[in-house]
Design a protein around this motif. Structure first.
Motif, PDB file in Angstrom:
ATOM      1  N   LYS A 165       3.666  -0.472   9.701  1.00  8.94           N
ATOM      2  CA  LYS A 165       4.134  -1.836   9.938  1.00  8.94           C
ATOM      3  C   LYS A 165       5.470  -2.176   9.266  1.00  8.94           C
ATOM      4  O   LYS A 165       5.934  -3.296   9.355  1.00  8.94           O
ATOM      5  CB  LYS A 165       3.060  -2.835   9.481  1.00  8.94           C
ATOM      6  CG  LYS A 165       1.668  -2.539  10.075  1.00  8.94           C
ATOM      7  CD  LYS A 165       1.245  -3.577  11.046  1.00  8.94           C
ATOM      8  CE  LYS A 165      -0.169  -3.406  11.592  1.00  8.94           C
ATOM      9  NZ  LYS A 165      -0.346  -2.194  12.427  1.00  8.94           N
ATOM     10  N   HIS A 166       6.044  -1.226   8.593  1.00  9.05           N
ATOM     11  CA  HIS A 166       7.366  -1.462   8.007  1.00  9.05           C
ATOM     12  C   HIS A 166       8.379  -0.484   8.596  1.00  9.05           C
ATOM     13  O   HIS A 166       8.061   0.664   8.865  1.00  9.05           O
ATOM     14  CB  HIS A 166       7.334  -1.308   6.482  1.00  9.05           C
ATOM     15  CG  HIS A 166       7.035  -2.587   5.765  1.00  9.05           C
ATOM     16  ND1 HIS A 166       5.809  -2.852   5.216  1.00  9.05           N
ATOM     17  CD2 HIS A 166       7.812  -3.678   5.524  1.00  9.05           C
ATOM     18  CE1 HIS A 166       5.834  -4.060   4.652  1.00  9.05           C
ATOM     19  NE2 HIS A 166       7.038  -4.586   4.826  1.00  9.05           N
ATOM     20  N   PHE A 167       9.583  -0.965   8.752  1.00 10.23           N
ATOM     21  CA  PHE A 167      10.681  -0.154   9.280  1.00 10.23           C
ATOM     22  C   PHE A 167      11.096   0.880   8.224  1.00 10.23           C
ATOM     23  O   PHE A 167      11.408   0.520   7.098  1.00 10.23           O
ATOM     24  CB  PHE A 167      11.846  -1.096   9.611  1.00 10.23           C
ATOM     25  CG  PHE A 167      13.061  -0.415  10.199  1.00 10.23           C
ATOM     26  CD1 PHE A 167      12.936   0.732  10.975  1.00 10.23           C
ATOM     27  CD2 PHE A 167      14.329  -0.952   9.983  1.00 10.23           C
ATOM     28  CE1 PHE A 167      14.057   1.342  11.520  1.00 10.23           C
ATOM     29  CE2 PHE A 167      15.459  -0.344  10.524  1.00 10.23           C
ATOM     30  CZ  PHE A 167      15.319   0.805  11.286  1.00 10.23           C
ATOM     31  N   ARG A 173       0.807  -1.223   0.000  1.00  7.42           N
ATOM     32  CA  ARG A 173       0.000   0.000   0.000  1.00  7.42           C
ATOM     33  C   ARG A 173       0.839   1.272   0.000  1.00  7.42           C
ATOM     34  O   ARG A 173       0.369   2.313  -0.418  1.00  7.42           O
ATOM     35  CB  ARG A 173      -0.939   0.017   1.206  1.00  7.42           C
ATOM     36  CG  ARG A 173      -2.126  -0.922   1.068  1.00  7.42           C
ATOM     37  CD  ARG A 173      -2.889  -1.034   2.364  1.00  7.42           C
ATOM     38  NE  ARG A 173      -3.649   0.159   2.687  1.00  7.42           N
ATOM     39  CZ  ARG A 173      -4.892   0.368   2.287  1.00  7.42           C
ATOM     40  NH1 ARG A 173      -5.510  -0.516   1.549  1.00  7.42           N
ATOM     41  NH2 ARG A 173      -5.524   1.470   2.627  1.00  7.42           N
ATOM     42  N   CYS A 174       2.041   1.181   0.550  1.00  9.39           N
ATOM     43  CA  CYS A 174       2.926   2.342   0.422  1.00  9.39           C
ATOM     44  C   CYS A 174       4.326   1.843   0.092  1.00  9.39           C
ATOM     45  O   CYS A 174       4.588   0.646   0.134  1.00  9.39           O
ATOM     46  CB  CYS A 174       2.927   3.202   1.690  1.00  9.39           C
ATOM     47  SG  CYS A 174       3.910   2.531   3.017  1.00  9.39           S
ATOM     48  N   ASP A 175       5.217   2.762  -0.217  1.00 11.16           N
ATOM     49  CA  ASP A 175       6.539   2.357  -0.691  1.00 11.16           C
ATOM     50  C   ASP A 175       7.424   1.730   0.373  1.00 11.16           C
ATOM     51  O   ASP A 175       8.470   1.176   0.068  1.00 11.16           O
ATOM     52  CB  ASP A 175       7.245   3.564  -1.322  1.00 11.16           C
ATOM     53  CG  ASP A 175       7.121   3.530  -2.835  1.00 11.16           C
ATOM     54  OD1 ASP A 175       6.667   2.474  -3.337  1.00 11.16           O
ATOM     55  OD2 ASP A 175       7.472   4.522  -3.495  1.00 11.16           O
ATOM     56  N   ALA A 212      -1.857   5.151   4.699  1.00  2.26           N
ATOM     57  CA  ALA A 212      -1.887   3.887   3.956  1.00  2.26           C
ATOM     58  C   ALA A 212      -1.928   2.704   4.915  1.00  2.26           C
ATOM     59  O   ALA A 212      -2.670   1.751   4.719  1.00  2.26           O
ATOM     60  CB  ALA A 212      -0.676   3.795   3.046  1.00  2.26           C
ATOM     61  N   CYS A 213      -1.160   2.789   5.963  1.00  4.48           N
ATOM     62  CA  CYS A 213      -1.009   1.649   6.850  1.00  4.48           C
ATOM     63  C   CYS A 213      -2.156   1.552   7.858  1.00  4.48           C
ATOM     64  O   CYS A 213      -2.376   0.507   8.451  1.00  4.48           O
ATOM     65  CB  CYS A 213       0.323   1.734   7.578  1.00  4.48           C
ATOM     66  SG  CYS A 213       0.984   0.109   7.991  1.00  4.48           S
ATOM     67  N   ARG A 214      -2.831   2.648   8.025  1.00  3.72           N
ATOM     68  CA  ARG A 214      -3.910   2.719   8.992  1.00  3.72           C
ATOM     69  C   ARG A 214      -4.927   1.582   8.808  1.00  3.72           C
ATOM     70  O   ARG A 214      -5.529   1.109   9.766  1.00  3.72           O
ATOM     71  CB  ARG A 214      -4.600   4.058   8.759  1.00  3.72           C
ATOM     72  CG  ARG A 214      -5.700   4.374   9.684  1.00  3.72           C
ATOM     73  CD  ARG A 214      -6.103   5.801   9.411  1.00  3.72           C
ATOM     74  NE  ARG A 214      -7.333   6.072  10.110  1.00  3.72           N
ATOM     75  CZ  ARG A 214      -8.013   7.196   9.988  1.00  3.72           C
ATOM     76  NH1 ARG A 214      -7.563   8.141   9.195  1.00  3.72           N
ATOM     77  NH2 ARG A 214      -9.114   7.365  10.648  1.00  3.72           N
TER      78      ARG A 214
HETATM   79  S1  SF4 Z   1       2.329  -2.590   5.792  1.00  2.00           S
HETATM   80 FE1  SF4 Z   1       2.095  -0.420   6.091  1.00  2.00          FE
HETATM   81  S2  SF4 Z   1       4.141   0.377   5.911  1.00  2.00           S
HETATM   82 FE2  SF4 Z   1       4.140  -1.617   4.989  1.00  2.00          FE
HETATM   83  S3  SF4 Z   1       3.716  -1.314   2.839  1.00  2.00           S
HETATM   84 FE3  SF4 Z   1       1.781  -1.726   3.828  1.00  2.00          FE
HETATM   85  S4  SF4 Z   1       1.043   0.289   4.311  1.00  2.00           S
HETATM   86 FE4  SF4 Z   1       3.193   0.570   3.894  1.00  2.00          FE
END
Ligand code: SF4
Lengths: 414, 507
Positions: free
Chosen positions: B391-393, B323-325, B414-416
């Motif tokens: 959720k990603h470092f 969902r995000c980079d 995005a992560c919400r």
């Molecule tokens: S888990 Fe969260 S931080 Fe990782 S790609 Fe998906 S939206 Fe982005």
């Protein structure tokens, strides 16, 4: 008494069908009831016979044959573990109801789907029987849309296509993991396999029709599908790309989006909040951009925000234009059709009118105004004989300047 | 192209001023002399053939638009103008044919209720004589006006196809289906064919104020009768209750869009449609029905056994999130963990270097500090659910070191989704936002921690949310004394949270 009984069932089985977004009754072969024993006609474009307070059109009698189901898909109110009241129509009851409604000019025809009972084949047989009886016993020439069961016997599915104007198989969820989580008993492979089979059958039918005039038409209005939006993690970009591959791979006529809505007796797995209906609307708009405006999927994706979502406050075409300002202004008197179609606020009809009239006059802003709904929205993006946006398209606050008034679409925004 | 327009002046304008004279006999022609215009009377308001015949003669005779007055038999009509023979065609006038689109346009526009429709069409015909392609100039005001009239007629026709409602009546020798409909324009004759093609084998009548049409399948004949009132039509059909049942149930109360409905089904049509009486009560009850559904779902006992499975599948789904980079950045998605019936739900910021490698939240230095504080506050970590807003470092490389860098709002947005799904499964009565990123993820707003930590907030689902600092903030305070103070304050916050959680459990 029997009447009352049917009505109770109808209440339950229409209620269960209300999550289906498709209502189209268009794009099929032209027919009428002259020279026949029954009734019904189709004249190319479908007719919306009424509108419900949710803004959706009522064109077909949209019901389930039964809302009992052996599956347990979490997003579905009819899943096995739900406490909802169950009901089941006989094939003949559906036939009678369709004819009675049609005679009073309430509907264009029937859209029938069903929960899965006993087995996929048994359920599919029942659906086909309704369509067969309407067509053969009653010479019904109105519209029929059947939702087929993906893993039913191909022969049954073929028969569905012979009686129905349109067939659909729902992809349910835009991502494979989403499908795994929310519909663990369904598989993406199976669903897409069924769509591929249907595509083949439709093409064969069309070939046969070319060779022999008498060949029966097979699903003349093609096949469509639906996906639920907002119940899994797919972003708008994911969905746009998914939809365009579906169009390409299975020659679909339409992809419908259904914003997930909270259902009574919801599974513990589902969000309680509904996603904004505006999201669904934006996805439909992006669908139009690809189907009628020559946008490529990656261009629609490039109009999305960094989180992959299309903006909710402006339409995707305007979002694209604001991001790619170097493309503008477009000269109304000189630009190609493709270029004109990119101008926010210019629809396909307006573009065609401009192209047609351009041979006779040099367009001023007033001329453009006569052919479009709102020239104010278009002005920053075009050049005419008496108008040239100066710094307008570069103004940093352009978006705020032409953004539509806050929409009333959602009466009770979540 | 303005000379083509200019040659006959602006015809629409000529007509406007000419017909606007009402009551005054004669008209002043541009070059002076008073003449009496020619009066043409058509048989019906939608008499296309009559109009065409007259118009053809007039055009060939060279009678300009301003010298003709059009009316329909039986109308009060114009007070001026005289019935008279059309002068014979001027010898030199060649025949001319009109393009097909003009016929289509004229056939539609002539059904409009606009009194000037015949005159406007004649003007356009006159213009076509000079320029065969005049119709293609859609931006020409006269063409535009007529196209709009035609469009309104098409819309009216479409609404007739849609909103006619038949009622079944028994007659001595069978059944008849009768409808009452009130069109805006003179479209009934034009649209009869639609109903014939659709209902060929039924005996039916459509009554309208202007005229009635009757179809007899036995003789396959369509007959016309006089206009009617609603009282002439039957006032009910036993099937209408069934139809209303359908209408009420196919509507989804969670998606009310009244404006969209009104746009397509304006109120003027409502009185002849059996289902529209339901609209108001359905709208009034919609929000209540939706809330009831949500409430029921919230109150539902947590049985059903699919919660573990759902969580495992959700975690699996998150593992391949793009969902995000940031998915390119870290080693893996670090998902939340803890019992799914936890009563306290902690949301941190994002995994750090150690969490990224271990794949579990709060295991690095900040996690150790967090554990210690929880213990002091009397909260057992194993009874709580712990997750991160992102959720990603996210990091920047400095030499070999991966230095934590703050997630931006787009990443939080995005992560919400994951955090919301986790909460939807756990449904904690009490959520704790550790730091500003978590608070942003939970509320969608930017909050100042110092202010927000004073009192709990209410989240969208109605549950309570407490805000406090993030443990890593406590690690970064350089001054020993202030660090001790802040840690004590953090433990104090956690104590209060524990007390509140026990209170909620007891309630
Ligand atoms: S888990 Fe969260 S931080 Fe990782 S790609 Fe998906 S939206 Fe982005």
């Amino acid at each position: 008494m029997a009447q009352l009984d049917t009505r109770e069932k109808l209440a339950i089985l229409a209620d269960a069908a209300k999550y289906d977004a498709s209502c189209a009754s268009s794009g099929t072969s032209k027919r009428n009831s002259a020279g026949g024993k029954g009734l019904g006609s189709t004249e190319g474009s479908g007719i919306c016979h009424a509108y419900a307070p949710d803004g959706r059109c009522i064109s077909l009698l949209k019901i389930l044959l039964t809302n009992s189901c052996v599956f347990n898909c979490h997003y579905c109110i009819n899943r096995k573990s739900s406490n909802v009241r169950r009901a089941r129509f006989t094939a003949q009851e559906v036939v009678q109801l369709t004819l009675a409604f049609y005679k009073r000019n309430y509907i264009e025809g029937l859209f029938l789907s069903s929960g899965i009972i006993k087995s996929s084949n048994y359920t599919m047989e029942q659906l086909v029987e309704v369509a067969r009886s309407l067509r053969e016993d009653h010479d019904f020439r109105g519209y029929i849309h059947l939702k087929t069961i993906p893993d039913a016997d191909p022969e049954l599915v073929r028969m569905a296509g012979l009686y129905a104007d349109r067939v659909s198989i729902n992809v349910e969820l835009p991502t494979v993991p989403g499908l795994k989580r929310l519909a663990p008993e369904k598989s993406a492979g199976q669903i897409e396999g069924a769509m591929l089979g249907m595509k083949g059958a439709i093409e064969d039918g069309r070939d046969a029709k070319k060779k022999y005039k008498s060949a029966p038409s097979f699903a003349p209005a093609g096949q469509s599908t639906q996906m639920i939006v907002g119940a899994d993690a797919a972003t708008d970009s994911d969905i746009v790309v998914k939809a365009s591959t579906l169009y390409d791979r299975f020659s679909l006529r339409r992809v419908y989006y259904s914003a997930f809505s909270p259902i009574p007796d919801a599974s513990a797995v589902l969000p309680l909040q509904r996603p904004p209906l505006m999201r669904e609307h934006r996805l439909y708009q992006s669908d139009w951009l690809m189907r009628f405006y020559g946008f490529k999927p990656e261009e629609v994706v490039s109009a999305a925000e960094p989180d992959g979502m299309l903006p909710l406050d402006i339409d995707p075409k305007l979002a694209w234009a604001l991001k790619f300002r170097e493309y503008f202004p477009v000269d109304v008197n000189r630009a190609s059709r493709e270029q004109l179609l990119r101008v926010p606020g210019l629809g396909t009809k307006a573009v065609d009118r401009i192209l047609r009239s351009r041979r006779f006059r040099t367009f001023s802003l007033d001329d453009v105004a006569r052919l479009t709904v709102s020239v104010a929205k278009i002005r920053p993006f075009i050049v005419t004989s008496d108008w040239r946006p100066t710094l307008l398209t570069d103004r940093a606050d352009l978006k705020r300047w032409i953004k539509p008034e806050k929409s009333q679409l959602e009466l009770f925004a979540a | 192209m303005s000379d083509a327009n200019g040659r006959f002046g602006n015809s629409a304008d000529l007509f406007d001023s000419r017909l606007g004279l009402g009551g005054k006999a004669g008209v002043l022609l541009p070059d002076g002399p008073q003449i009496d215009p020619l009066k043409i009377t058509l048989d019906q308001p939608d008499d296309f053939d009559g109009w065409r015949e007259a118009a053809r003669e007039l055009v060939l005779a060279g009678v300009p638009p301003m010298s003709v007055v059009w009316q329909v038999a039986g109308d009060d009509g114009e007070l001026f103008g005289s019935e008279g023979a059309v002068p014979p065609a001027a010898g030199g006038e060649p025949m001319f044919s009109v393009p097909k689109p003009f016929i289509d346009l004229a056939k539609a526009a002539i059904c409009h209720s606009e009194p000037q429709r015949f005159a406007l069409l004649y003007s356009l015909l006159w213009k076509l004589k000079a320029n065969r392609r005049a119709l293609e100039d859609r931006a020409d005001p006269l063409v535009d006006r007529l196209e709009k009239l035609a469009k309104e007629v098409h819309r009216d026709a479409h609404k007739m196809h849609a909103f006619v409602r038949f009622r079944e009546v028994e007659e001595g020798d069978g059944t008849r289906f009768v409808a009452f409909f009130e069109p805006d324009h003179h479209i009934v004759r034009r649209e009869a064919g639609f109903f014939v093609r659709r209902f060929t084998t039924m005996r039916w009548s459509i009554l309208t104020p202007e005229l009635s049409i009757h179809w007899d399948p036995a003789t396959e004949s369509l007959t016309e009768g006089p206009g009617a009132t609603r009282a002439d039509a039957p006032d009910g059909d036993p099937l209408e209750e069934t139809w209303r049942t359908y209408y009420a149930n196919i509507f989804n109360p969670a998606r009310l869009k009244v404006k969209a409905m009104l746009k397509e089904m304006p109120k003027k049509y409502w009185r002849n449609m059996p289902e529209t009486a339901l609209v108001a009560p359905l709208i009034a009850g919609a929000r209540a029905r939706e809330l009831e559904m949500i409430e029921k779902a919230q109150a539902a006992p947590r049985t059903g056994g699919n919660i573990e499975g759902a969580w495992a599948a959700l975690r699996q789904e998150a593992m391949s999130c793009t969902r995000c980079d940031l998915f390119r950045c870290g080693t893996q998605t670090v998902f939340g963990e803890g019992p799914l019936d936890a009563r306290i739900f902690f949301v941190g910021e994002q995994p750090g270097d150690q969490e990224d490698l271990a794949g579990r939240p709060f295991v690095g230095p900040a996690g150790q500090l967090f554990d210690a504080a929880l213990e002091k506050a009397g909260i057992e970590r194993s009874t709580t659910y712990v997750t991160n807003a992102v959720k990603h470092f996210k990091f920047v490389l400095r030499g070999k070191k991966r230095i934590h860098s703050k997630p931006d709002t787009a990443e939080i947005e995005a992560c919400r989704w994951w955090q919301e799904q986790e909460r939807a499964i756990v449904r904690p009565p009490l959520t704790v936002a550790l730091g500003a990123t978590a608070a942003r993820s939970l509320t969608g707003k930017t909050l100042t921690i110092t202010k927000a930590r004073e009192a709990p907030l209410t989240l969208a689902d109605g549950s309570e949310c407490w805000v406090t600092v993030h443990p890593s903030f406590l690690l970064r305070i350089p001054k020993e004394e202030r660090r001790r103070e802040e840690r004590a304050r953090f433990v104090e916050d956690l104590r209060r949270i524990r007390a509140r959680s026990e209170e909620l459990a007891a309630a």
